[in-house]
Design a protein around this motif. Structure first.
Motif, PDB file in Angstrom:
ATOM      1  N   MET A  27      -0.029   9.878  -4.255  1.00 39.01           N
ATOM      2  CA  MET A  27      -1.393  10.093  -3.060  1.00 39.01           C
ATOM      3  C   MET A  27      -0.837  11.036  -1.796  1.00 39.01           C
ATOM      4  SD  MET A  27      -3.561   7.114  -3.796  1.00 39.01           S
ATOM      5  CE  MET A  27      -4.808   7.347  -2.766  1.00 39.01           C
ATOM      6  N   ARG A  28       0.439  11.093  -1.615  1.00 35.38           N
ATOM      7  CA  ARG A  28       0.939  11.683  -0.487  1.00 35.38           C
ATOM      8  C   ARG A  28       0.806  13.345  -0.691  1.00 35.38           C
ATOM      9  NH1 ARG A  28       4.322   8.875   3.041  1.00 35.38           N
ATOM     10  NH2 ARG A  28       4.646   6.914   2.418  1.00 35.38           N
TER      11      ARG A  28
ATOM     12  N   LYS B 259       0.777  -1.284   0.008  1.00 29.23           N
ATOM     13  CA  LYS B 259       0.065  -0.001  -0.002  1.00 29.23           C
ATOM     14  C   LYS B 259       0.845   1.168  -0.104  1.00 29.23           C
ATOM     15  CE  LYS B 259      -3.972   2.349   2.239  1.00 29.23           C
ATOM     16  NZ  LYS B 259      -5.113   1.898   1.487  1.00 29.23           N
ATOM     17  N   LYS B 260       2.069   1.357   0.778  1.00 29.68           N
ATOM     18  CA  LYS B 260       3.093   2.376   0.833  1.00 29.68           C
ATOM     19  C   LYS B 260       3.398   2.651  -0.560  1.00 29.68           C
ATOM     20  CE  LYS B 260       6.144   4.133   4.367  1.00 29.68           C
ATOM     21  NZ  LYS B 260       6.875   3.600   5.432  1.00 29.68           N
TER      22      LYS B 260
ATOM     23  N   GLN C 171     -11.449   6.783   3.809  1.00 29.78           N
ATOM     24  CA  GLN C 171      -9.977   6.132   4.132  1.00 29.78           C
ATOM     25  C   GLN C 171     -10.200   5.984   5.554  1.00 29.78           C
ATOM     26  OE1 GLN C 171      -7.541   9.777   4.153  1.00 29.78           O
ATOM     27  NE2 GLN C 171      -6.918   9.551   2.221  1.00 29.78           N
TER      28      GLN C 171
ATOM     29  N   MET D 233       0.785   4.188  -2.945  1.00 28.96           N
ATOM     30  CA  MET D 233       0.454   5.312  -2.641  1.00 28.96           C
ATOM     31  C   MET D 233       1.797   6.283  -3.209  1.00 28.96           C
ATOM     32  SD  MET D 233      -0.675   5.515   1.213  1.00 28.96           S
ATOM     33  CE  MET D 233      -1.040   7.162   1.405  1.00 28.96           C
TER      34      MET D 233
END
Length: 111
Positions: free
Chosen positions: A38-39, A29-30, A69, A33
Motif C-alpha cells: 500500500m505504499r 499497521k506499518k 485515511q 501496509m
C-alpha cells in the motif's frame, strides 16, 4: 507532562501502557501496509490522464481513499483522547488540553 499534570505513579504506569499499545499498533499497521503493497506514490493524481474516459471515476476513488485515511486518523486521535480522559482527573484533562493547544499554536508559528 508528569510534573505539570502532577500525575500519580499509577497514572504514569497507565500512560506508559497506553504508549506501548500505540507503538505496537503502529508497528503492526506499518507491517500490514508493507505486505499489502500500500505504499503508493504520494501524488497519485499526477499519474492519471485527464483525457481518459474513466478519469473522474479514478479521481473519486483516490479522493474516497484519502477521506477514509483522514477519518481513520481522526477516529484514532479521538480514541486516544478518550483513553487519556479515563486516566486523568477532570482538572488534569483540562490542563492537558491547554498544553496541547499551546503546543499546536507554537508548531503553526514555526511552519
Amino acid at each position: 507532562m508528569e510534573k505539570v499534570l502532577a500525575l500519580t505513579d499509577e497514572q504514569i504506569a497507565q500512560f506508559q501502557t497506553l504508549k506501548e499499545e500505540l507503538k505496537a499498533e503502529r508497528r503492526a499497521k506499518k507491517s500490514e501496509m508493507r505486505e499489502e503493497g500500500m505504499r503508493k506514490n504520494r501524488n497519485l493524481l499526477a499519474g492519471l490522464n485527464p483525457d481518459d474516459a474513466d478519469y473522474q471515476d479514478k479521481v473519486n476513488a483516490i479522493a474516497e481513499e484519502k477521506a477514509q485515511q483522514v477519518k481513520a486518523r481522526f477516529l484514532k486521535r479521538a480514541e486516544i483522547r478518550a483513553k487519556a480522559a479515563d486516566i486523568l482527573t477532570d482538572e488534569q484533562l483540562e490542563k492537558f488540553d491547554e498544553m496541547k493547544g499551546k503546543r499546536g499554536k507554537k508548531q503553526r508559528k514555526h511552519s
